[in-house]
Design a protein around this motif. Structure first.
Motif, PDB file in Angstrom:
ATOM      1  N   ALA A  92      12.724  -1.440  -7.356  1.00  0.00           N
ATOM      2  CA  ALA A  92      12.383  -0.334  -8.252  1.00  0.00           C
ATOM      3  C   ALA A  92      11.015  -0.531  -8.885  1.00  0.00           C
ATOM      4  O   ALA A  92      10.524  -1.660  -9.033  1.00  0.00           O
ATOM      5  N   ASP A  93      10.404   0.574  -9.279  1.00  0.00           N
ATOM      6  CA  ASP A  93       9.150   0.496 -10.030  1.00  0.00           C
ATOM      7  C   ASP A  93       9.365  -0.333 -11.289  1.00  0.00           C
ATOM      8  O   ASP A  93      10.315  -0.097 -12.054  1.00  0.00           O
ATOM      9  N   ASP A  94       8.468  -1.289 -11.499  1.00  0.00           N
ATOM     10  CA  ASP A  94       8.513  -2.144 -12.694  1.00  0.00           C
ATOM     11  C   ASP A  94       9.855  -2.839 -12.850  1.00  0.00           C
ATOM     12  O   ASP A  94      10.230  -3.259 -13.955  1.00  0.00           O
ATOM     13  N   ASN A  95      10.614  -2.943 -11.734  1.00  0.00           N
ATOM     14  CA  ASN A  95      11.914  -3.653 -11.709  1.00  0.00           C
ATOM     15  C   ASN A  95      12.914  -3.092 -12.712  1.00  0.00           C
ATOM     16  O   ASN A  95      13.708  -3.826 -13.307  1.00  0.00           O
ATOM     17  N   VAL A  96      12.907  -1.764 -12.906  1.00  0.00           N
ATOM     18  CA  VAL A  96      13.814  -1.109 -13.851  1.00  0.00           C
ATOM     19  C   VAL A  96      14.933  -0.406 -13.091  1.00  0.00           C
ATOM     20  O   VAL A  96      14.679   0.510 -12.304  1.00  0.00           O
ATOM     21  N   PHE A  97      16.163  -0.841 -13.315  1.00  0.00           N
ATOM     22  CA  PHE A  97      17.340  -0.209 -12.743  1.00  0.00           C
ATOM     23  C   PHE A  97      18.263   0.201 -13.881  1.00  0.00           C
ATOM     24  O   PHE A  97      18.720  -0.633 -14.653  1.00  0.00           O
ATOM     25  N   VAL A  98      18.527   1.491 -14.013  1.00  0.00           N
ATOM     26  CA  VAL A  98      19.415   2.007 -15.053  1.00  0.00           C
ATOM     27  C   VAL A  98      20.812   2.132 -14.456  1.00  0.00           C
ATOM     28  O   VAL A  98      21.102   3.089 -13.736  1.00  0.00           O
ATOM     29  N   GLU A  99      21.661   1.169 -14.733  1.00  0.00           N
ATOM     30  CA  GLU A  99      23.006   1.162 -14.155  1.00  0.00           C
ATOM     31  C   GLU A  99      23.948   2.012 -14.997  1.00  0.00           C
ATOM     32  O   GLU A  99      24.007   1.880 -16.218  1.00  0.00           O
ATOM     33  N   THR A 102       2.064   2.302 -11.985  1.00  0.00           N
ATOM     34  CA  THR A 102       1.024   1.427 -11.442  1.00  0.00           C
ATOM     35  C   THR A 102       1.609   0.423 -10.465  1.00  0.00           C
ATOM     36  O   THR A 102       0.880  -0.404  -9.910  1.00  0.00           O
ATOM     37  N   ASP A 103       2.935   0.490 -10.262  1.00  0.00           N
ATOM     38  CA  ASP A 103       3.584  -0.439  -9.341  1.00  0.00           C
ATOM     39  C   ASP A 103       3.205  -0.083  -7.898  1.00  0.00           C
ATOM     40  O   ASP A 103       3.192   1.090  -7.519  1.00  0.00           O
ATOM     41  N   ASP A 104       2.928  -1.086  -7.099  1.00  0.00           N
ATOM     42  CA  ASP A 104       2.507  -0.883  -5.718  1.00  0.00           C
ATOM     43  C   ASP A 104       3.729  -0.603  -4.841  1.00  0.00           C
ATOM     44  O   ASP A 104       4.651  -1.412  -4.763  1.00  0.00           O
ATOM     45  N   LEU A 105       3.713   0.539  -4.174  1.00  0.00           N
ATOM     46  CA  LEU A 105       4.822   0.896  -3.306  1.00  0.00           C
ATOM     47  C   LEU A 105       4.980  -0.100  -2.162  1.00  0.00           C
ATOM     48  O   LEU A 105       6.087  -0.332  -1.678  1.00  0.00           O
ATOM     49  N   ASN A 106       3.895  -0.719  -1.738  1.00  0.00           N
ATOM     50  CA  ASN A 106       3.912  -1.606  -0.581  1.00  0.00           C
ATOM     51  C   ASN A 106       4.044  -3.083  -0.953  1.00  0.00           C
ATOM     52  O   ASN A 106       3.850  -3.946  -0.094  1.00  0.00           O
ATOM     53  N   ARG A 107       4.365  -3.370  -2.198  1.00  0.00           N
ATOM     54  CA  ARG A 107       4.489  -4.791  -2.573  1.00  0.00           C
ATOM     55  C   ARG A 107       5.692  -5.409  -1.857  1.00  0.00           C
ATOM     56  O   ARG A 107       6.690  -4.747  -1.565  1.00  0.00           O
TER      57      ARG A 107
END
Length: 375
Positions: free
Chosen positions: A251-258, A226-231
């Motif tokens: 990233a979508d929903d601010n999730v980065f898997v490092e 549901t995250d907006d690509l254009n935000r």
């Protein structure tokens, strides 16, 4: 099935509720040497089977340390090898949960042959299906190779031990001086990708499986978002010093898997999702990085073999500002995707123009590569 619940509970913590189906529950040790038949060995110390994670099929085995210390014998190894055969046939990931004392000495060469068979199966599966290993207890000697043959390794940070030679066996060392078998040491050495408690590991495995394709013939993983690509990303300028923060921001929903967060900290590698599409990310925190940073980058890029089909790669580097470029191979929707990426709102006109320039260059490069390689 084994009488203990720990090995099974670890499986159930990772898989969707009530989805696990056990394979080989009636298998037990065959050897009678050294009167080993007098010791009960339900499931021969390993539970194998399949289930789903967020609807994705996976095969999983979990070693039971209460049965002959979880040691690997002939039938134990055959169960794991058979599981790999099923996974390769179905094109599904394999998850190994390790808690083992190593080779079962009473079974001698039969057990050694089992080790070799597992190594062979894992080598054949490399680059074809994702292989994930989670170390919950002991993982020593020849068993430590299973971790290295896997694509991703998780390790419990308080009780787990991963070693070829124990710390006390190293010349001039002991466990109190330097615990070379600990999760902290192995993570800093680049052997382990993720560390945490058992709950963190279970959640991490679930998240990773959901972001990866099931095999090298499938398209990149796509999830509903549901995250907006254009935000807009208004904090991007302040995050240049740490690309891990910048990657989380876009990233979508601010999730980065490092991946390998404790190793070569001048280099950042991991996965994000943009508009639901999984993307591999590579970034450097410093203008110069040493040999470990190069190794970390190369190891991560080798994982692209798992996605031989379409590849969408974001590479983020900071020198004076943030560079962003895309690389997508063999995708008929390439131009559509690039147009969407060009709609990204960026805080700086300079960065926006630079992004467009990179996208156009990469589009030309991809077209040339497709003309020579894929037509």
């Amino acid at each position: 099935m084994s009488n203990t619940t720990q090995a099974l509970s670890r499986i159930e913590a990772i898989l969707d509720d009530s989805s696990f189906v056990e394979i080989g529950a009636g298998v037990t040790a065959r050897s009678t040497d050294f009167n080993i038949q007098e010791k009960k060995a339900p499931s021969d110390g390993v539970i194998t089977g399949y289930g789903v994670i967020n609807g994705n099929l996976v095969y999983v085995y979990s070693q039971d340390a209460t049965v002959l210390n979880g040691s690997i014998g002939e039938m134990h190894a055959k169960k794991i090898s058979a599981l790999y055969d099923y996974a390769m046939k179905m094109g599904a990931p394999v998850i190994g949960l390790i808690d083992c004392a190593g080779l079962r000495l009473q079974e001698a060469t039969d057990a050694l042959e089992g080790f070799g068979t597992i190594y062979k199966k894992m080598s054949i599966a490399s680059g074809v299906i994702p292989q994930i290993t989670a170390v919950y207890g002991n993982c020593g000697g020849g068993l430590a190779i299973l971790s290295s043959l896997s694509d991703f390794t998780f390790m419990e940070d308080s009780k787990a031990k991963l070693f070829v030679n124990s710390p006390n066996a190293l010349d001039g060392n002991n466990e109190s001086k330097l615990d070379s078998a600990s999760a902290k040491f192995q993570a800093e050495a680049g052997v382990v990708d993720f560390t945490g408690d058992e709950e963190t590991i279970a959640n991490g495995v679930r998240q990773l499986v959901s972001m990866l394709p099931a095999n090298n013939e499938e398209d990149a993983a796509v999830s509903a978002t549901t995250d907006d690509l254009n935000r807009a990303c208004p904090d991007m300028a302040a995050e240049i010093a740490d690309p891990a923060l910048a990657l989380s921001d876009i990233a979508d929903d601010n999730v980065f898997v490092e991946v390998k967060a404790s190793y070569a900290k001048e280099m950042v590698t991991g996965f994000i999702q943009v508009d639901g599409i999984t993307i591999g990310a590579v970034a450097n925190r410093t203008a110069l990085y040493d040999e470990e940073g190069e190794v970390a980058e190369n190891r991560f890029l080798q994982l692209r073999a798992l996605t031989r089909q379409r590849i969408l790669l974001i590479s983020v580097m900071h020198l004076k500002f943030l560079y962003l470029h895309l690389l997508m191979l063999r995708d008929s929707k390439l131009q559509w995707q690039l147009r969407r990426e060009l709609q990204l709102q960026v805080p700086s006109l300079h960065m926006h123009l630079l992004t467009q320039m990179y996208l156009r260059l990469m589009l030309l490069q991809v077209r040339l590569m497709e003309a020579h390689m894929f037509l």
